[in-house]
Design an enzyme around this catalytic site. Structure first.
Site, PDB file in Angstrom:
ATOM      1  CE  LYS A  22      -2.704   0.876   3.741  1.00 44.51           C
ATOM      2  NZ  LYS A  22      -2.514   2.222   4.305  1.00 44.51           N
ATOM      3  CB  SER A  23       3.782   2.319   2.043  1.00 49.25           C
ATOM      4  OG  SER A  23       3.208   2.280   3.314  1.00 49.25           O
ATOM      5  NE  ARG A  27       6.297   6.565   0.672  1.00 49.77           N
ATOM      6  CZ  ARG A  27       5.416   6.393   1.663  1.00 49.77           C
ATOM      7  NH1 ARG A  27       4.308   5.675   1.469  1.00 49.77           N
ATOM      8  NH2 ARG A  27       5.622   6.944   2.857  1.00 49.77           N
ATOM      9  N   GLY A 100      -4.869   8.076   5.293  1.00 44.98           N
ATOM     10  CA  GLY A 100      -3.977   9.079   5.887  1.00 44.98           C
ATOM     11  C   GLY A 100      -2.765   9.308   5.008  1.00 44.98           C
ATOM     12  NE  ARG A 128      -5.447   8.578  10.741  1.00 41.02           N
ATOM     13  CZ  ARG A 128      -4.785   7.732   9.939  1.00 41.02           C
ATOM     14  NH1 ARG A 128      -5.430   7.185   8.901  1.00 41.02           N
ATOM     15  NH2 ARG A 128      -3.530   7.440  10.160  1.00 41.02           N
ATOM     16  CB  SER A 174       5.036  10.463  11.126  1.00 35.67           C
ATOM     17  OG  SER A 174       4.200  10.483   9.985  1.00 35.67           O
ATOM     18  CD  GLN A 176       0.556   8.533   7.091  1.00 39.11           C
ATOM     19  OE1 GLN A 176       0.017   9.419   7.757  1.00 39.11           O
ATOM     20  NE2 GLN A 176      -0.034   7.381   6.833  1.00 39.11           N
ATOM     21  CG  ASP A 321       0.544   0.330   9.419  1.00 40.27           C
ATOM     22  OD1 ASP A 321       0.183   1.207  10.235  1.00 40.27           O
ATOM     23  OD2 ASP A 321       0.901   0.608   8.260  1.00 40.27           O
ATOM     24  CE  LYS A 348      -0.335   4.730  12.763  1.00 35.41           C
ATOM     25  NZ  LYS A 348       0.400   5.433  11.702  1.00 35.41           N
TER      26      LYS A 348
HETATM   27  C1  S3P Z   1       2.656   4.957   6.124  1.00 40.90           C
HETATM   28  C2  S3P Z   1       3.232   5.312   7.306  1.00 40.90           C
HETATM   29  C3  S3P Z   1       2.708   4.923   8.622  1.00 40.90           C
HETATM   30  C4  S3P Z   1       1.692   3.794   8.534  1.00 40.90           C
HETATM   31  C5  S3P Z   1       0.732   3.992   7.402  1.00 40.90           C
HETATM   32  C6  S3P Z   1       1.470   4.086   6.078  1.00 40.90           C
HETATM   33  C7  S3P Z   1       3.245   5.446   4.862  1.00 40.90           C
HETATM   34  O1  S3P Z   1       2.102   6.057   9.220  1.00 40.90           O
HETATM   35  O2  S3P Z   1       1.000   3.666   9.746  1.00 40.90           O
HETATM   36  O3  S3P Z   1      -0.182   2.915   7.325  1.00 40.90           O
HETATM   37  O4  S3P Z   1       2.904   4.908   3.792  1.00 40.90           O
HETATM   38  O5  S3P Z   1       4.063   6.377   4.912  1.00 40.90           O
HETATM   39  P1  S3P Z   1       3.008   7.149  10.001  1.00 40.90           P
HETATM   40  O6  S3P Z   1       4.114   7.483   9.126  1.00 40.90           O
HETATM   41  O7  S3P Z   1       2.131   8.332  10.225  1.00 40.90           O
HETATM   42  O8  S3P Z   1       3.397   6.486  11.270  1.00 40.90           O
END
Ligand code: S3P
Length: 449
Positions: A22-23, A27, A100, A128, A174, A176, A321, A348
């Site tokens: 997913k991450s 990107r 998020g 959030r 984080s 993100q 996660d 979360k």
């Molecule tokens: C993610 C970072 C994590 C994770 C999220 C995906 C990402 O959050 O919990 O499911 O893709 O960068 P945080 O970076 O806010 O901890």
């Protein structure tokens, strides 16, 4: 609202791969859309979260063609036409759904544009915290309005501005936030740096390298010179270790089981769960077969009697996660498991400390709740229960795994949310539950469009 019904299994012998990460899929959509040409992305995750990011990029002018798709979900292989860093103003507010990652990364991208845009999401995403990105992005010169009912929350109105580079010391670990600041940094003249309090997932940095964007990591500081043009490239997304985690826990906790997860991402900033399951007693081997960019490989795991463990503070960002399903493993293990320093779980998709503790207790588990985590006293047989996902995909999946070990039938309510990260989870669960061994039983139905 859909439900899943799960009963105990007596054996688990399977070989399969899980859908794309997913991450990394978020990107790939963003950098592909910014790049200077056409990028073919394979094994893209056709989950609601990633599809929303893909549609967001289309709303910003980056068209995509579907090459292959997962029936009933969306593209798994696509060609995205990059905009050479010149995005178009969207005609309408952009829907980020439950994601998020989508919202925070897109906010970083939109901060430095010469137009105004708006990002919104569902009820969970609208509660959030967004201050964690609007504060550094405002320091760079961006102008945000947070329009949510809760202060500092989405919808976000972003008045794009000319940005200046900053050096930002993140108060929370984080990925993100790091990624939002670095994406904004691409649109500045000068070098943007982010200093992280602990190592977080480094997919953005690795994907910059794949798109020939130079970005340097030294200890916990990541520096990116602005004004670079991502060069288009083809990209294959590895399987998502966070999705594999559910089956890894099921296999680890079942004596005599054998599970082979193929072609999964083994990025060291994501594999802390393997260390934890190893400490708990599971027998595992990892084989990396591709080291370019994102490491990809197989994990073979054999079940064994598990014992409790303590999660180390530095492991938390690298398994954040996976904590709901690690809590399930802890409930199945003899002794105590201590999960602390994990306050981030409270912000979360749900407050995952509350939702995990509440559902473990329903299954008869002795668990103490703390502001920053929980202690689980494991080892007693789980009781089947009526579980509420509260709209959180990882809670729904973690407790489906718990149901595989409980006496009686566990019913998980509110399982539609699983599509935000793992399309085909119910199919894989059914194949495991009916104790099928043939790898073909695990293949999700992909067709050309
Ligand atoms: C993610 C970072 C994590 C994770 C999220 C995906 C990402 O959050 O919990 O499911 O893709 O960068 P945080 O970076 O806010 O901890």
């Amino acid at each position: 609202m859909s439900t899943l019904r799960v009963k105990a299994i007596s054996s688990l012998h399977a070989e399969f791969s899980v859908p794309g990460d997913k991450s990394i899929s978020h990107r790939a959509a963003i950098l592909g859309g910014l790049s200077n040409g056409t990028c073919e992305i394979s094994n893209f995750l056709p989950s609601e979260d990633c599809l929303n990011t893909l549609k967001a990029m289309r709303a910003l002018g980056a068209r995509f063609d579907v090459i292959e798709k997962l029936e009933g979900y969306g593209p798994t292989k696509l060609r995205i036409h990059g905009r050479s860093m010149k995005l178009a103003a969207p005609e309408a507010p952009i829907d980020c759904g439950n994601a998020g990652t989508g919202m925070r990364l897109l906010a970083g991208l939109l901060a430095g544009q010469d137009f105004t845009s708006e990002l919104f999401g569902d009820a969970s995403l609208s509660s959030r915290p967004m201050g964690r990105i609007t504060v550094p992005l405002a320091e760079m010169g961006a102008n945000f309005e947070t329009l949510g009912e809760k202060p500092g929350c989405a919808p976000l109105k972003i008045h794009g501005s000319k940005l200046k580079p900053i050096s930002y010391e993140m108060p929370v670990a984080s990925a993100q936030v790091k990624s939002a600041v670095l994406l904004a940094g691409l649109f500045t003249e000068g070098t943007t740096s982010v200093i992280q309090p602990a190592v977080t997932r480094d997919h953005t940095e690795r994907m910059f390298a794949a798109f020939r964007v130079s970005c340097r990591t030294q200890d916990n500081k990541i520096s990116l010179p602005g004004g670079q043009m991502p060069e288009s490239c083809d990209f294959s997304v590895p399987g998502d270790i966070s999705s594999a985690a559910f089956w890894l826990v099921a296999a680890a906790a079942l004596e005599g089981s054998r599970l082979l997860i193929k072609d999964v991402g083994l990025n060291p900033t994501r594999t802390a769960i393997l260390k934890v399951l190893g400490r708990m007693g599971a027998h595992m081997t990892e084989t990396v077969h591709s080291k370019n960019g994102e490491p990809i490989g197989n994990i073979e795991i054999h079940g064994a009697p598990l014992t409790g463990t303590t999660l180390l503070p530095e492991e938390i960002p690298n398994l954040i996660d996976e904590i709901p399903v690690i809590a399930v493993a802890a409930a199945l293990a003899k002794g105590q498991t201590h999960i602390r320093n994990a306050r981030e779980l409270r912000v979360k998709e749900t407050d995952r400390i509350t939702t995990t503790v509440e559902n473990l207790r329903k299954m008869g588990v002795d668990v103490e709740e703390f502001e920053d985590g929980m202690t689980i006293h494991g080892g007693s047989r789980l009781k089947a229960a009526s579980i509420e996902s509260h709209g959180d995909h990882r809670i729904a999946m973690a407790f489906s795994i718990a149901g595989l070990f409980a006496k009686g039938e566990t019913v998980i309510h509110g399982t539609d949310c699983i599509n935000t990260s793992y399309p085909g989870f119910a199919h894989h669960l059914e194949a495991i539950r009916s104790e099928r061994r043939n790898p073909a039983d695990f293949i999700l139905p992909t067709t050309a469009p």
